[in-house]
Design an enzyme around this catalytic site. Structure first.
Site, PDB file in Angstrom:
ATOM      1  N   CYS A  44      38.137  49.353  41.014  1.00 13.02           N
ATOM      2  CA  CYS A  44      39.246  50.307  40.924  1.00 13.02           C
ATOM      3  C   CYS A  44      38.877  51.607  40.196  1.00 13.02           C
ATOM      4  O   CYS A  44      39.277  52.693  40.607  1.00 13.02           O
ATOM      5  CB  CYS A  44      40.458  49.667  40.259  1.00 13.02           C
ATOM      6  SG  CYS A  44      40.080  48.653  38.830  1.00 13.02           S
ATOM      7  N   THR A  53      49.232  35.277  44.599  1.00 13.80           N
ATOM      8  CA  THR A  53      50.110  35.211  43.411  1.00 13.80           C
ATOM      9  C   THR A  53      49.631  36.105  42.274  1.00 13.80           C
ATOM     10  O   THR A  53      50.281  36.191  41.244  1.00 13.80           O
ATOM     11  CB  THR A  53      50.173  33.756  42.898  1.00 13.80           C
ATOM     12  OG1 THR A  53      48.822  33.295  42.750  1.00 13.80           O
ATOM     13  CG2 THR A  53      50.905  32.848  43.863  1.00 13.80           C
ATOM     14  N   GLY A  54      48.485  36.763  42.443  1.00 20.88           N
ATOM     15  CA  GLY A  54      47.936  37.579  41.357  1.00 20.88           C
ATOM     16  C   GLY A  54      48.487  38.996  41.343  1.00 20.88           C
ATOM     17  O   GLY A  54      49.311  39.376  42.185  1.00 20.88           O
ATOM     18  N   SER A  97      46.649  45.753  33.325  1.00 17.32           N
ATOM     19  CA  SER A  97      46.803  45.028  34.592  1.00 17.32           C
ATOM     20  C   SER A  97      45.512  45.006  35.398  1.00 17.32           C
ATOM     21  O   SER A  97      45.380  44.199  36.310  1.00 17.32           O
ATOM     22  CB  SER A  97      47.942  45.618  35.423  1.00 17.32           C
ATOM     23  OG  SER A  97      47.718  46.985  35.637  1.00 17.32           O
ATOM     24  N   GLY A  98      44.543  45.864  35.055  1.00 14.27           N
ATOM     25  CA  GLY A  98      43.229  45.805  35.695  1.00 14.27           C
ATOM     26  C   GLY A  98      42.572  44.459  35.473  1.00 14.27           C
ATOM     27  O   GLY A  98      41.759  44.008  36.273  1.00 14.27           O
ATOM     28  N   ARG A 108      47.453  25.057  41.947  1.00 14.12           N
ATOM     29  CA  ARG A 108      48.580  25.181  41.010  1.00 14.12           C
ATOM     30  C   ARG A 108      49.777  25.873  41.649  1.00 14.12           C
ATOM     31  O   ARG A 108      50.918  25.593  41.322  1.00 14.12           O
ATOM     32  CB  ARG A 108      48.164  26.026  39.781  1.00 14.12           C
ATOM     33  CG  ARG A 108      47.081  25.458  38.937  1.00 14.12           C
ATOM     34  CD  ARG A 108      46.778  26.419  37.771  1.00 14.12           C
ATOM     35  NE  ARG A 108      46.196  27.709  38.204  1.00 14.12           N
ATOM     36  CZ  ARG A 108      44.892  27.897  38.394  1.00 14.12           C
ATOM     37  NH1 ARG A 108      44.052  26.915  38.203  1.00 14.12           N
ATOM     38  NH2 ARG A 108      44.424  29.069  38.790  1.00 14.12           N
ATOM     39  N   HIS A 139      44.839  53.609  35.920  1.00 17.51           N
ATOM     40  CA  HIS A 139      43.631  53.916  35.137  1.00 17.51           C
ATOM     41  C   HIS A 139      43.488  55.443  35.063  1.00 17.51           C
ATOM     42  O   HIS A 139      43.701  56.147  36.051  1.00 17.51           O
ATOM     43  CB  HIS A 139      42.385  53.349  35.809  1.00 17.51           C
ATOM     44  CG  HIS A 139      42.235  51.850  35.690  1.00 17.51           C
ATOM     45  ND1 HIS A 139      43.104  51.035  34.999  1.00 17.51           N
ATOM     46  CD2 HIS A 139      41.256  51.031  36.167  1.00 17.51           C
ATOM     47  CE1 HIS A 139      42.679  49.779  35.067  1.00 17.51           C
ATOM     48  NE2 HIS A 139      41.576  49.743  35.781  1.00 17.51           N
ATOM     49  N   ARG A 168      29.741  43.568  46.848  1.00 17.10           N
ATOM     50  CA  ARG A 168      29.704  45.042  46.921  1.00 17.10           C
ATOM     51  C   ARG A 168      28.317  45.627  47.094  1.00 17.10           C
ATOM     52  O   ARG A 168      28.149  46.610  47.814  1.00 17.10           O
ATOM     53  CB  ARG A 168      30.338  45.639  45.659  1.00 17.10           C
ATOM     54  CG  ARG A 168      31.835  45.506  45.640  1.00 17.10           C
ATOM     55  CD  ARG A 168      32.396  46.167  44.397  1.00 17.10           C
ATOM     56  NE  ARG A 168      33.790  45.819  44.243  1.00 17.10           N
ATOM     57  CZ  ARG A 168      34.378  45.619  43.077  1.00 17.10           C
ATOM     58  NH1 ARG A 168      33.695  45.757  41.950  1.00 17.10           N
ATOM     59  NH2 ARG A 168      35.648  45.309  43.022  1.00 17.10           N
TER      60      ARG A 168
END
Ligand code: A2P
Ligand code: 11C
Length: 332
Positions: free
Chosen positions: A128, A11-12, A158-159, A39, A241, A99
């Site tokens: 990103c 949902t993200g 939105s990042g 949720r 970006h 990572r």
């Protein structure tokens, strides 16, 4: 062959982009599982015209899953990715949780695809901002080793997630309506502002986001000699970006040569016609999978140094597209 795919964080902002990319690229999916927090359980999402119900992310929801794409925050990855691996899935994790783990490959398919095959169940998707920069640095690096990079980023709201992007839209509405500006996701008002603060600060004065660019670049290029000094800045754009990159190479690279190397590189296109006001901009790059490079010039302050500008959609190439491209390495 077709694969059972699960998306944790469906949902993200990245989750929604995962769905778009899987559909656009016609990824061979047998069954699809959409996972998010309690949720969102029961919420309906559409994929290829079919409606899917979101399920709660739990330890035992990965039965029969072949590929699990995670983008539900680092905490969820640390908690649930091992369960997915135990159930037999390959996890491609978009968070920063694994990572720098030496057992976990960190992969950009245009940069180090071979590393993906050394996985132990988890493959990490880089940050990103690092991905967009590396797509441009790789062709230069293949021509000459790189000594150091100085980069300033111009990162879209939105990042920081779907709600952070909405915060910018809401602040614009609040400003037009003469209402109080509500600040929640960022440390300060982002509308009409730039904030030199992405992720939290570390002891050396750099932010975690800036240190990701330093560490992830070294890991993916397998080169501890490359030093990246980044200043990461949030700007009031919605998607994509941008980065101003200055790179010092061991061998000199002329502007003409750099342009040629960029033009031949996968995932990268050159838009560099400043006389006609043509250069990459986030407003026009957002929505695509290609990274664009422009403003290519010889640095006038330092020897063997090039300066350029690169822009990429960080939800797509910077996150979802890169993760799906990693999955495609195994499909081929
Ligand atoms: P939810 O929408 O149910 O909160 P973004 O990066 O755009 O903020 O999205 C974060 C994603 O991670 C969303 O899909 C969100 O689901 C999911 N998420 C956040 N917290 C949890 C959690 N505790 N368990 C499972 N998923 C979570
Ligand atoms: C941002 N780059 O724009 C961050 C988001 O390490 O995956 C991704 C953070 C990460 O806020």
């Amino acid at each position: 062959a077709a694969y059972n795919v699960a998306i944790a964080g469906a949902t993200g902002a990245v989750g929604e982009t995962f769905l778009n990319i899987l559909e656009e690229r016609n990824f061979p999916i047998a069954e699809l599982k959409l996972l998010a927090s309690k949720r969102s359980a029961g919420k309906e999402l559409t994929f290829k015209g079919k409606t899917y119900k979101v399920e709660e992310l739990t330890h035992d929801c990965f039965e029969g899953v072949d590929i699990a794409l995670f983008s539900a925050g680092g905490g969820r990855s640390l908690e649930f990715a091992p369960s997915a691996v135990k159930a037999g899935a390959v996890v491609i994790d978009n968070s920063s949780a694994f990572r720098m783990d030496p057992k976990v490959p960190l992969v950009v398919p245009e940069v180090n695809p071979e590393d993906a095959f050394k996985h132990n169940g988890i493959i990490a998707n880089p940050n990103c901002t690092t991905i967009v920069m590396l797509v441009a640095l790789k062709p230069l690096y293949d021509y000459s080793k790189i000594k150091n990079v100085i980069v300033s980023s111009y990162q879209s709201t939105s990042g920081a997630g779907a709600q952070a992007m909405e915060e910018l839209e809401n602040q614009a509405r609040q400003w037009v309506n003469g209402e109080d500006i509500v600040v929640d996701k960022f440390a300060h008002q982002i509308l009409f502002n730039v904030i030199p603060h992405v992720d939290s600060f570390t002891e050396n004065g750099y932010t975690k986001e800036e240190m990701k660019m330093f560490n992830e670049t070294q890991k993916m290029l397998h080169d501890k000699d490359i030093k990246v000094s980044a200043t990461c800045v949030r700007v009031p754009t919605l998607s994509a970006h941008s980065e101003a990159v200055t790179v010092e190479t061991v061998e000199p690279i002329s502007v003409e040569k750099a342009r040629e190397l960029f033009a031949a590189a996968p995932g990268l296109e050159v838009i560099d016609d400043p006389a006609n006001a043509k250069y990459p901009m986030p407003l026009f790059v957002a929505g695509g999978d290609t990274c664009y490079v422009g403003r290519i010039r010889k640095d006038i302050a330092r020897e063997n140094t090039l300066t350029f500008w690169v822009v990429g959609d960080q939800l797509r190439k910077g996150a979802a597209t890169n993760a799906v491209q990693i999955a495609e390495l195994f499909v081929q």
